[in-house]
Motif scaffolding. Sequence first.
Motif, PDB file in Angstrom:
ATOM      1  N   UNK A   1       1.794   9.360  -5.885  1.00 53.87           N
ATOM      2  CA  UNK A   1       2.236  10.714  -5.571  1.00 53.87           C
ATOM      3  C   UNK A   1       3.277  11.207  -6.569  1.00 53.87           C
ATOM      4  N   UNK A   2       4.154  10.337  -7.058  1.00 58.51           N
ATOM      5  CA  UNK A   2       5.180  10.773  -8.008  1.00 58.51           C
ATOM      6  C   UNK A   2       4.578  10.983  -9.395  1.00 58.51           C
ATOM      7  N   UNK A   3       3.523  10.265  -9.732  1.00 59.57           N
ATOM      8  CA  UNK A   3       2.874  10.400 -11.031  1.00 59.57           C
ATOM      9  C   UNK A   3       1.989  11.630 -11.039  1.00 59.57           C
TER      10      UNK A   3
ATOM     11  N   UNK B   1       0.835  -1.207   0.000  1.00 62.28           N
ATOM     12  CA  UNK B   1       0.000   0.000   0.000  1.00 62.28           C
ATOM     13  C   UNK B   1       0.864   1.249   0.000  1.00 62.28           C
ATOM     14  N   UNK B   2       1.905   1.252   0.830  1.00 61.52           N
ATOM     15  CA  UNK B   2       2.808   2.408   0.886  1.00 61.52           C
ATOM     16  C   UNK B   2       3.492   2.599  -0.467  1.00 61.52           C
ATOM     17  N   UNK B   3       3.934   1.512  -1.081  1.00 66.21           N
ATOM     18  CA  UNK B   3       4.607   1.610  -2.385  1.00 66.21           C
ATOM     19  C   UNK B   3       3.646   2.130  -3.451  1.00 66.21           C
ATOM     20  N   UNK B   4       2.402   1.647  -3.446  1.00 67.92           N
ATOM     21  CA  UNK B   4       1.408   2.120  -4.425  1.00 67.92           C
ATOM     22  C   UNK B   4       1.101   3.588  -4.225  1.00 67.92           C
ATOM     23  N   UNK B   5       0.994   4.032  -2.971  1.00 68.39           N
ATOM     24  CA  UNK B   5       0.752   5.448  -2.699  1.00 68.39           C
ATOM     25  C   UNK B   5       1.921   6.308  -3.124  1.00 68.39           C
TER      26      UNK B   5
END
Length: 94
Positions: free
Chosen positions: A91-93, A83-87
């Motif tokens: 955020x970077x996109x 979940x943290x990685x997906x968030x």
Amino acid sequence: MDTSSRGMMTHLFSLHKSLRQFPRPVISVIYTRTDLFFGIGRLLEQLQNPLSKIRIVVTRDEHEALRLVGQKENRFETLCGNIVAANAQTETVG
């Protein structure tokens, strides 16, 4: 909250009208590591399941809890990391 059988029944009956409004079956998984909360969860499961389409399942097994709610991960730690990685990607996109 009163965790006695009578107290739990009183609370559940007070929620009965709201619980019946679920239009289709859903599952609610309670994952616990302790005997106390497992026992309370099992009592809730036995008292509440006949009253609505919400099916409570109580488990001590992390993998089973995640599987029951449709997660592919075997551990909560892995799920949280995903979940943290997906968030972070979002955020970077954005």
